[in-house]
Design a protein around this motif. Structure first.
Motif, PDB file in Angstrom:
ATOM      1  N   ARG A  19      18.374 -27.954   2.848  1.00  0.00           N
ATOM      2  CA  ARG A  19      18.902 -27.979   4.225  1.00  0.00           C
ATOM      3  C   ARG A  19      17.799 -27.653   5.231  1.00  0.00           C
ATOM      4  O   ARG A  19      17.744 -28.241   6.313  1.00  0.00           O
ATOM      5  CB  ARG A  19      20.093 -27.060   4.361  1.00  0.00           C
ATOM      6  CG  ARG A  19      21.308 -27.619   3.639  1.00  0.00           C
ATOM      7  CD  ARG A  19      22.522 -26.722   3.765  1.00  0.00           C
ATOM      8  NE  ARG A  19      23.569 -27.172   2.883  1.00  0.00           N
ATOM      9  CZ  ARG A  19      24.504 -28.048   3.201  1.00  0.00           C
ATOM     10  NH1 ARG A  19      24.517 -28.588   4.396  1.00  0.00           N
ATOM     11  NH2 ARG A  19      25.423 -28.397   2.331  1.00  0.00           N
ATOM     12  N   GLU A  20      16.917 -26.713   4.871  1.00  0.00           N
ATOM     13  CA  GLU A  20      15.763 -26.426   5.734  1.00  0.00           C
ATOM     14  C   GLU A  20      14.855 -27.655   5.830  1.00  0.00           C
ATOM     15  O   GLU A  20      14.303 -27.940   6.883  1.00  0.00           O
ATOM     16  CB  GLU A  20      14.968 -25.232   5.209  1.00  0.00           C
ATOM     17  CG  GLU A  20      15.647 -23.903   5.366  1.00  0.00           C
ATOM     18  CD  GLU A  20      15.789 -23.423   6.805  1.00  0.00           C
ATOM     19  OE1 GLU A  20      15.153 -23.985   7.734  1.00  0.00           O
ATOM     20  OE2 GLU A  20      16.567 -22.473   7.008  1.00  0.00           O
ATOM     21  N   PHE A  21      14.711 -28.375   4.726  1.00  0.00           N
ATOM     22  CA  PHE A  21      13.899 -29.596   4.696  1.00  0.00           C
ATOM     23  C   PHE A  21      14.483 -30.639   5.652  1.00  0.00           C
ATOM     24  O   PHE A  21      13.757 -31.240   6.456  1.00  0.00           O
ATOM     25  CB  PHE A  21      13.837 -30.124   3.272  1.00  0.00           C
ATOM     26  CG  PHE A  21      12.764 -31.142   2.989  1.00  0.00           C
ATOM     27  CD1 PHE A  21      11.992 -31.722   3.981  1.00  0.00           C
ATOM     28  CD2 PHE A  21      12.525 -31.528   1.687  1.00  0.00           C
ATOM     29  CE1 PHE A  21      11.010 -32.657   3.687  1.00  0.00           C
ATOM     30  CE2 PHE A  21      11.549 -32.458   1.376  1.00  0.00           C
ATOM     31  CZ  PHE A  21      10.792 -33.028   2.379  1.00  0.00           C
ATOM     32  N   VAL A  22      15.796 -30.847   5.585  1.00  0.00           N
ATOM     33  CA  VAL A  22      16.462 -31.800   6.484  1.00  0.00           C
ATOM     34  C   VAL A  22      16.206 -31.407   7.929  1.00  0.00           C
ATOM     35  O   VAL A  22      15.826 -32.240   8.770  1.00  0.00           O
ATOM     36  CB  VAL A  22      17.985 -31.856   6.192  1.00  0.00           C
ATOM     37  CG1 VAL A  22      18.714 -32.651   7.252  1.00  0.00           C
ATOM     38  CG2 VAL A  22      18.252 -32.428   4.808  1.00  0.00           C
ATOM     39  N   ASN A  23      16.407 -30.133   8.236  1.00  0.00           N
ATOM     40  CA  ASN A  23      16.224 -29.618   9.596  1.00  0.00           C
ATOM     41  C   ASN A  23      14.768 -29.776  10.046  1.00  0.00           C
ATOM     42  O   ASN A  23      14.498 -30.274  11.147  1.00  0.00           O
ATOM     43  CB  ASN A  23      16.639 -28.147   9.646  1.00  0.00           C
ATOM     44  CG  ASN A  23      16.494 -27.547  11.019  1.00  0.00           C
ATOM     45  OD1 ASN A  23      16.888 -28.123  12.019  1.00  0.00           O
ATOM     46  ND2 ASN A  23      15.898 -26.355  11.064  1.00  0.00           N
ATOM     47  N   ALA A  46       9.051 -23.306   4.477  1.00  0.00           N
ATOM     48  CA  ALA A  46       8.067 -22.738   3.549  1.00  0.00           C
ATOM     49  C   ALA A  46       8.608 -21.464   2.908  1.00  0.00           C
ATOM     50  O   ALA A  46       8.417 -21.241   1.704  1.00  0.00           O
ATOM     51  CB  ALA A  46       6.751 -22.469   4.270  1.00  0.00           C
ATOM     52  N   ALA A  47       9.297 -20.634   3.678  1.00  0.00           N
ATOM     53  CA  ALA A  47       9.868 -19.391   3.130  1.00  0.00           C
ATOM     54  C   ALA A  47      10.942 -19.704   2.094  1.00  0.00           C
ATOM     55  O   ALA A  47      10.980 -19.080   1.021  1.00  0.00           O
ATOM     56  CB  ALA A  47      10.448 -18.542   4.264  1.00  0.00           C
ATOM     57  N   ARG A  48      11.808 -20.673   2.390  1.00  0.00           N
ATOM     58  CA  ARG A  48      12.850 -21.068   1.423  1.00  0.00           C
ATOM     59  C   ARG A  48      12.223 -21.656   0.165  1.00  0.00           C
ATOM     60  O   ARG A  48      12.665 -21.364  -0.949  1.00  0.00           O
ATOM     61  CB  ARG A  48      13.808 -22.077   2.028  1.00  0.00           C
ATOM     62  CG  ARG A  48      14.690 -21.554   3.110  1.00  0.00           C
ATOM     63  CD  ARG A  48      15.799 -20.730   2.541  1.00  0.00           C
ATOM     64  NE  ARG A  48      16.691 -20.370   3.640  1.00  0.00           N
ATOM     65  CZ  ARG A  48      17.646 -19.503   3.556  1.00  0.00           C
ATOM     66  NH1 ARG A  48      17.874 -18.884   2.421  1.00  0.00           N
ATOM     67  NH2 ARG A  48      18.397 -19.230   4.591  1.00  0.00           N
ATOM     68  N   GLY A 102       2.394 -21.330  -4.226  1.00  0.00           N
ATOM     69  CA  GLY A 102       1.258 -21.324  -3.308  1.00  0.00           C
ATOM     70  C   GLY A 102       1.422 -22.205  -2.096  1.00  0.00           C
ATOM     71  O   GLY A 102       0.496 -22.316  -1.292  1.00  0.00           O
ATOM     72  N   SER A 103       2.579 -22.853  -1.931  1.00  0.00           N
ATOM     73  CA  SER A 103       2.769 -23.675  -0.735  1.00  0.00           C
ATOM     74  C   SER A 103       2.834 -22.752   0.484  1.00  0.00           C
ATOM     75  O   SER A 103       3.290 -21.625   0.401  1.00  0.00           O
ATOM     76  CB  SER A 103       4.019 -24.534  -0.842  1.00  0.00           C
ATOM     77  OG  SER A 103       5.170 -23.744  -0.923  1.00  0.00           O
ATOM     78  N   SER A 104       2.354 -23.251   1.602  1.00  0.00           N
ATOM     79  CA  SER A 104       2.278 -22.449   2.822  1.00  0.00           C
ATOM     80  C   SER A 104       2.882 -23.214   3.995  1.00  0.00           C
ATOM     81  O   SER A 104       3.092 -24.422   3.918  1.00  0.00           O
ATOM     82  CB  SER A 104       0.821 -22.115   3.135  1.00  0.00           C
ATOM     83  OG  SER A 104       0.111 -23.315   3.398  1.00  0.00           O
ATOM     84  N   HIS A 132      -2.226 -28.747  -1.338  1.00  0.00           N
ATOM     85  CA  HIS A 132      -2.638 -27.780  -2.360  1.00  0.00           C
ATOM     86  C   HIS A 132      -1.532 -27.560  -3.393  1.00  0.00           C
ATOM     87  O   HIS A 132      -1.785 -27.580  -4.594  1.00  0.00           O
ATOM     88  CB  HIS A 132      -3.020 -26.456  -1.688  1.00  0.00           C
ATOM     89  CG  HIS A 132      -3.228 -25.327  -2.632  1.00  0.00           C
ATOM     90  ND1 HIS A 132      -4.312 -25.264  -3.477  1.00  0.00           N
ATOM     91  CD2 HIS A 132      -2.475 -24.239  -2.896  1.00  0.00           C
ATOM     92  CE1 HIS A 132      -4.212 -24.177  -4.218  1.00  0.00           C
ATOM     93  NE2 HIS A 132      -3.123 -23.531  -3.879  1.00  0.00           N
ATOM     94  N   ALA A 133      -0.309 -27.345  -2.929  1.00  0.00           N
ATOM     95  CA  ALA A 133       0.799 -27.031  -3.837  1.00  0.00           C
ATOM     96  C   ALA A 133       1.981 -27.986  -3.704  1.00  0.00           C
ATOM     97  O   ALA A 133       2.998 -27.816  -4.372  1.00  0.00           O
ATOM     98  CB  ALA A 133       1.271 -25.601  -3.592  1.00  0.00           C
ATOM     99  N   ILE A 134       1.871 -28.984  -2.851  1.00  0.00           N
ATOM    100  CA  ILE A 134       2.959 -29.953  -2.641  1.00  0.00           C
ATOM    101  C   ILE A 134       2.395 -31.353  -2.853  1.00  0.00           C
ATOM    102  O   ILE A 134       1.321 -31.680  -2.341  1.00  0.00           O
ATOM    103  CB  ILE A 134       3.567 -29.845  -1.226  1.00  0.00           C
ATOM    104  CG1 ILE A 134       4.105 -28.437  -0.974  1.00  0.00           C
ATOM    105  CG2 ILE A 134       4.662 -30.886  -1.029  1.00  0.00           C
ATOM    106  CD1 ILE A 134       4.579 -28.202   0.450  1.00  0.00           C
TER     107      ILE A 134
END
Length: 183
Positions: A19-23, A46-48, A102-104, A132-134
């Protein structure tokens, strides 16, 4: 012939991250790069994602025309907003999204900018995107071949599921053996 379970429920932490991704992708599409709405949405995403990766060890999403795979298994039931989101990503020719530890927020912001770009279907949809991580991987069609040239039926989710499994590098069971180049 697949070892993957079908119809897995969507875990709550993954649902919140999606849902955060959609937003965040919506805001990255509407506002210019660097706008505070985009950076705040990317930070929340990123936090989610960090929570999900910490809990699961990583996140691998497969994109279908009207659905999603989580670690190779179809998510059922998939909320309508996520079904539409998957359809939008599929139209951009996105096959899989991999998130590792490690994603930021800056990396998420860069990925969102790539996916929100007007030419995302040409750039990300053909070459993918790697941070880096995605990693965002495109669907690859040039390795497909049909035995029947008169194949004119609409492709269904089972086909797309198998295609994404191939993109995941489907693990072979001991009885499957190693495929030959012809296979």
């Amino acid at each position: 012939m697949s070892d993957h379970p079908k119809g897995v429920p969507l875990p709550r932490p993954v649902a919140l991250a999606l849902r955060e991704f959609v937003n965040a992708l919506g805001k990255a599409t509407m506002y210019p790069a660097g706008h505070r709405f985009v950076t705040e949405a990317a930070a929340a995403m990123a936090a989610r994602l960090a929570d999900v990766v910490q809990e699961r060890g990583g996140l691998t999403l497969g994109i279908l025309p009207r659905g999603m795979l989580l670690d190779g298994a179809t998510i059922e039931p998939l909320p309508p907003i996520l079904r539409e989101f998957a359809a939008r990503l599929h139209r951009k020719n996105i096959g899989t999204i991999h998130v590792a530890a490690g994603s930021s927020a800056p990396e998420v912001t860069a990925m969102l900018a790539a996916l929100a770009a007007p030419d995302a279907d040409e750039v990300v949809g053909r070459q993918g995107w790697r941070g880096h991580a995605i990693r965002v991987e495109p669907l690859v069609y040039d390795v497909l071949g049909f035995g029947d040239n008169v194949f004119d039926q609409e492709l269904d989710d089972a086909f797309w599921g198998q295609l994404v499994e191939a993109a995941f590098g489907r693990r072979l069971s001991e009885t499957d053996g190693i495929p030959t180049p012809t296979q």
